[in-house]
Design an enzyme around this catalytic site. Structure first.
Site, PDB file in Angstrom:
ATOM      1  N   LYS A 120       0.884  -1.494   0.051  1.00  0.00           N
ATOM      2  CA  LYS A 120       0.017  -0.008  -0.057  1.00  0.00           C
ATOM      3  C   LYS A 120       0.810   1.153  -0.184  1.00  0.00           C
ATOM      4  O   LYS A 120       0.471   2.125  -0.696  1.00  0.00           O
ATOM      5  CB  LYS A 120      -1.029   0.026   1.186  1.00  0.00           C
ATOM      6  CG  LYS A 120      -1.905  -1.041   1.453  1.00  0.00           C
ATOM      7  CD  LYS A 120      -2.934  -1.012   2.398  1.00  0.00           C
ATOM      8  CE  LYS A 120      -2.103  -0.985   3.835  1.00  0.00           C
ATOM      9  NZ  LYS A 120      -1.588  -2.184   4.315  1.00  0.00           N
ATOM     10  N   ARG A 138      -9.440   0.943   8.887  1.00  0.00           N
ATOM     11  CA  ARG A 138      -8.992  -0.321   9.145  1.00  0.00           C
ATOM     12  C   ARG A 138      -9.892  -1.071  10.117  1.00  0.00           C
ATOM     13  O   ARG A 138      -9.897  -2.334  10.533  1.00  0.00           O
ATOM     14  CB  ARG A 138      -7.583  -0.336  10.130  1.00  0.00           C
ATOM     15  CG  ARG A 138      -6.499  -0.682   9.385  1.00  0.00           C
ATOM     16  CD  ARG A 138      -5.276  -0.721  10.377  1.00  0.00           C
ATOM     17  NE  ARG A 138      -4.235  -1.283   9.917  1.00  0.00           N
ATOM     18  CZ  ARG A 138      -3.090  -0.717   9.253  1.00  0.00           C
ATOM     19  NH1 ARG A 138      -2.987   0.666   8.938  1.00  0.00           N
ATOM     20  NH2 ARG A 138      -1.989  -1.428   9.054  1.00  0.00           N
ATOM     21  N   ARG A 191      11.376  -6.539   4.638  1.00  0.00           N
ATOM     22  CA  ARG A 191      11.425  -5.001   4.935  1.00  0.00           C
ATOM     23  C   ARG A 191      12.020  -4.982   6.319  1.00  0.00           C
ATOM     24  O   ARG A 191      12.803  -3.896   6.503  1.00  0.00           O
ATOM     25  CB  ARG A 191      10.029  -4.777   4.978  1.00  0.00           C
ATOM     26  CG  ARG A 191       9.577  -3.286   4.864  1.00  0.00           C
ATOM     27  CD  ARG A 191       8.366  -2.756   4.697  1.00  0.00           C
ATOM     28  NE  ARG A 191       7.599  -2.826   5.896  1.00  0.00           N
ATOM     29  CZ  ARG A 191       6.329  -2.588   5.801  1.00  0.00           C
ATOM     30  NH1 ARG A 191       5.658  -2.253   4.623  1.00  0.00           N
ATOM     31  NH2 ARG A 191       5.496  -2.976   6.834  1.00  0.00           N
ATOM     32  N   ARG A 214      11.736  -1.057  11.419  1.00  0.00           N
ATOM     33  CA  ARG A 214      10.304  -0.990  12.154  1.00  0.00           C
ATOM     34  C   ARG A 214      10.391  -2.177  13.254  1.00  0.00           C
ATOM     35  O   ARG A 214      10.485  -3.621  12.665  1.00  0.00           O
ATOM     36  CB  ARG A 214       9.367  -1.154  11.104  1.00  0.00           C
ATOM     37  CG  ARG A 214       8.809   0.254  10.640  1.00  0.00           C
ATOM     38  CD  ARG A 214       7.856   0.097   9.581  1.00  0.00           C
ATOM     39  NE  ARG A 214       6.758  -0.826  10.126  1.00  0.00           N
ATOM     40  CZ  ARG A 214       5.390  -0.460   9.382  1.00  0.00           C
ATOM     41  NH1 ARG A 214       5.321   0.076   8.181  1.00  0.00           N
ATOM     42  NH2 ARG A 214       4.264  -1.083   9.908  1.00  0.00           N
ATOM     43  N   ARG A 269      -0.265  -9.329  13.333  1.00  0.00           N
ATOM     44  CA  ARG A 269      -0.751  -8.325  12.457  1.00  0.00           C
ATOM     45  C   ARG A 269      -1.714  -8.558  11.407  1.00  0.00           C
ATOM     46  O   ARG A 269      -2.775  -7.969  11.019  1.00  0.00           O
ATOM     47  CB  ARG A 269       0.384  -7.335  11.713  1.00  0.00           C
ATOM     48  CG  ARG A 269       0.964  -6.342  12.899  1.00  0.00           C
ATOM     49  CD  ARG A 269       2.372  -6.024  12.425  1.00  0.00           C
ATOM     50  NE  ARG A 269       2.247  -5.156  11.374  1.00  0.00           N
ATOM     51  CZ  ARG A 269       3.355  -4.833  10.536  1.00  0.00           C
ATOM     52  NH1 ARG A 269       4.288  -5.554  10.640  1.00  0.00           N
ATOM     53  NH2 ARG A 269       2.958  -4.165   9.546  1.00  0.00           N
TER      54      ARG A 269
HETATM   55  P1  AMP Z   1       1.072   0.412   8.610  1.00  0.00           P
HETATM   56  O1  AMP Z   1       2.142   1.451   8.528  1.00  0.00           O
HETATM   57  O2  AMP Z   1      -0.100   0.880   7.982  1.00  0.00           O
HETATM   58  O3  AMP Z   1       1.252  -0.875   8.435  1.00  0.00           O
HETATM   59  O4  AMP Z   1       0.627   0.706  10.341  1.00  0.00           O
HETATM   60  C1  AMP Z   1       1.550   0.421  11.218  1.00  0.00           C
HETATM   61  C2  AMP Z   1       0.800   0.279  12.562  1.00  0.00           C
HETATM   62  O5  AMP Z   1      -0.125   1.470  12.982  1.00  0.00           O
HETATM   63  C3  AMP Z   1      -0.547  -0.892  12.738  1.00  0.00           C
HETATM   64  O6  AMP Z   1      -0.120  -2.274  12.643  1.00  0.00           O
HETATM   65  C4  AMP Z   1      -1.067  -0.303  13.769  1.00  0.00           C
HETATM   66  O7  AMP Z   1      -0.820  -0.662  14.895  1.00  0.00           O
HETATM   67  C5  AMP Z   1      -1.189   1.266  13.551  1.00  0.00           C
HETATM   68  N1  AMP Z   1      -2.196   1.672  12.303  1.00  0.00           N
HETATM   69  C6  AMP Z   1      -2.111   2.354  11.426  1.00  0.00           C
HETATM   70  N2  AMP Z   1      -3.129   2.705  10.758  1.00  0.00           N
HETATM   71  C7  AMP Z   1      -4.291   2.597  11.836  1.00  0.00           C
HETATM   72  C8  AMP Z   1      -5.475   2.556  11.863  1.00  0.00           C
HETATM   73  N3  AMP Z   1      -6.086   3.031  10.996  1.00  0.00           N
HETATM   74  N4  AMP Z   1      -6.112   2.027  12.943  1.00  0.00           N
HETATM   75  C9  AMP Z   1      -5.592   1.570  13.969  1.00  0.00           C
HETATM   76  N5  AMP Z   1      -4.132   1.295  13.969  1.00  0.00           N
HETATM   77  C10 AMP Z   1      -3.447   1.674  12.797  1.00  0.00           C
END
Ligand code: AMP
Length: 188
Positions: A13, A88, A128, A134, A146
């Protein structure tokens, strides 16, 4: 245009959202990126979010929705927005609809869902993790958690958008450029 770029962790994404935003001159809003920026700057929001993110859990809806709305409000005249990693949960999707409707008289126009199988996701995220720094990419247990959180809380959103005729499934495997072409052709 308001586009939701959807898919499990590791679906690509972030990579694709950056490219689409550039091509179509849209704003790219990634809740994950905003959380990570806050963690780096050690803000109150960052401190709260990091306890959830490091475990692979979702940050609570109330906090996430408020943060997203603040970020969208910083771009009132955007040509279009690509939402990456948001919504989400069903509650987030409903909040987004209501925000777009009441504040902008707009709607979500399309949801592009990147389809990648679990084994490929785990492989990509572990790769990654070697360079991303991360913590949530570094541990296979957290990665699997996740993906479980995605399947339980986030995957049902596909139905939410499908029922509105807005969901388009895109094959998320292959080269970055060929996936990009598939996505871009849906927005052209
Ligand atoms: P991402 O970079 O989208 O993979 O997000 C990394 C982490 O941020 C996720 O595993 C969640 O812990 C948190 N996170 C990101 N977007 C959301 C969301 N829309 N709702 C809740 N937690 C989020």
């Amino acid at each position: 245009m308001n586009i939701v770029l959807f898919g499990p962790p590791g679906a690509g994404k972030g990579t694709q959202a950056v490219k689409l935003a550039e091509k179509f001159n849209y704003i790219h809003l990634s809740t994950g990126d905003i959380f990570r920026k806050n963690i780096k700057e050690n803000t109150e929001l960052g401190q709260l979010a990091s306890s959830y993110i490091s475990k692979g859990d979702l940050v609570p809806d109330e906090v996430t929705i408020k943060m997203l709305e603040d970020a969208a409000n910083e771009n009132p005249n955007a040509n279009g927005i690509i939402f990456d990693g948001f919504p989400r949960t069903i509650a987030q999707a409903k909040a987004l609809d209501s925000f777009l409707q009441t504040k902008r008289n707009q709607k979500v126009d399309k949801m592009l869902s990147l389809e990648v199988d679990d084994n490929e996701l785990i492989k990509r995220l572990l790769e990654r993790g070697i360079t991303s720094g991360r913590p949530d990419d570094a541990d296979e247990g957290i990665i699997r958690g996740r993906i479980e959180v995605y399947n339980k809380n986030t995957a049902p959103l596909k139905n939410f958008y499908m029922q509105q005729g807005k969901c388009v499934e895109i094959m998320g495997v292959g080269g970055i450029d060929s996936i990009f072409k598939r996505l871009a052709s849906e927005l052209a």
